[in-house]
Design an enzyme around this catalytic site. Structure first.
Site, PDB file in Angstrom:
ATOM      1  N   ASP A  93       0.868  -1.085  -0.031  1.00 34.60           N
ATOM      2  CA  ASP A  93       0.226  -0.286  -0.440  1.00 34.60           C
ATOM      3  C   ASP A  93       0.550   1.012  -0.035  1.00 34.60           C
ATOM      4  OD1 ASP A  93      -1.532  -2.084   1.007  1.00 34.60           O
ATOM      5  OD2 ASP A  93      -3.137  -0.920   0.953  1.00 34.60           O
ATOM      6  N   LYS A 157      -7.009   3.568  -3.724  1.00 38.37           N
ATOM      7  CA  LYS A 157      -7.264   3.028  -2.130  1.00 38.37           C
ATOM      8  C   LYS A 157      -7.391   4.888  -1.835  1.00 38.37           C
ATOM      9  CE  LYS A 157      -5.841   1.941   2.483  1.00 38.37           C
ATOM     10  NZ  LYS A 157      -4.175   1.659   3.379  1.00 38.37           N
ATOM     11  N   LYS A 199      -9.795   0.219  -3.592  1.00 34.39           N
ATOM     12  CA  LYS A 199      -9.852   0.318  -1.784  1.00 34.39           C
ATOM     13  C   LYS A 199     -10.412   1.078  -0.295  1.00 34.39           C
ATOM     14  CE  LYS A 199      -6.924  -1.177   2.027  1.00 34.39           C
ATOM     15  NZ  LYS A 199      -5.074  -2.193   2.368  1.00 34.39           N
TER      16      LYS A 199
END
Length: 243
Positions: A93, A157, A199
């Site tokens: 991430d 995300k 996400k």
């Protein structure tokens, strides 16, 4: 959309700077017990988590955050971190280079994200790019989302969960995962990359929040298409309807 069990979409997360090995053990045990998709942790605990899971016989996925939460390292440093942990983790991430975004240096932003994504994929890893929605204007989101979607990243995300509220409010933004931003991601993905996953992360504590964000994403309840990053998995489970 009716979903009775969304735990399999969750990246169970512990990223507090004062966390201990005991916190990581609890994270692993809860993930194994309830069947979350993965754990997401800081680099300092990657080796410990992998060794602990091996001792316990768990085969869980590990995602590590890179350049978190600021997005302030050079591209070379970000790539080096990706290489360093490639033998221990399954996913990354990675925070966008936020200073470059806010400076409007879009070519540099594009080069950085493309380089990071390509390196992660060269190593056979999933990469999620954190766009930190609370820090960007709508105009910046339009360009940043495009860049991330065209980079080949596996997921876009929403946030780190560590945003500075005062700065966000000066921009008219709220911190955390917001339905309107996820809707914009879904809209733009139809043009730039229909296959990119979404996400959501930041302030997600209830089952109803997950459903609202899932519906906004226009994704199926499948962990290859939609993920939930949360340090409140047990709260979400408690608010799920009883079957």
């Amino acid at each position: 959309m009716v979903v009775t069990n969304i735990v399999g979409l969750i990246d169970n997360t512990y990223l507090k700077p004062y966390g201990t090995t005991e916190d990581i053990e609890r994270l692993v045990e809860d993930t194994a017990r309830y069947g979350a998709y993965s754990i997401t942790i800081n680099p300092v605990f990657v080796r410990y988590a992998r060794d602990y899971m091996s001792r316990r016989g768990y085969k869980l996925r590990i995602s590590v955050v890179i350049d978190f939460p600021f997005g302030a390292l050079t591209t070379d440093a970000r790539v080096e971190l990706i290489r360093r942990y490639s033998g221990l983790v399954d996913e990354y991430d990675v925070v966008v280079p936020m200073g470059l975004v806010k400076s409007g240096l879009w070519r540099d932003v594009e080069d950085d994200i493309k380089t990071v994504v390509e390196e992660a994929h060269r190593l056979g890893k999933v990469v999620k790019v954190i766009v930190e929605d609370a820090y960007t204007t709508r105009e910046e989101k339009l360009e940043l989302y495009r860049i991330v979607m065209q980079s080949g990243a596996d997921f876009i995300k929403t946030s780190t969960g560590f945003e500075e509220r005062e700065y966000a409010e000066r921009l008219g933004n709220r911190v955390g995962a917001q339905v309107e931003n996820v809707r914009l991601m879904a809209e733009l993905s139809r043009r730039y990359n229909p296959r990119i996953g979404i996400k959501v992360a930041g302030g997600i504590r209830t089952y109803q929040q997950v459903l609202e964000l899932l519906n906004a994403s226009e994704r199926r309840p499948d962990p290859t298409e939609f993920r939930v990053g949360t340090s409140h998995m047990l709260d979400i489970i408690r608010t799920m309807p009883k079957s």
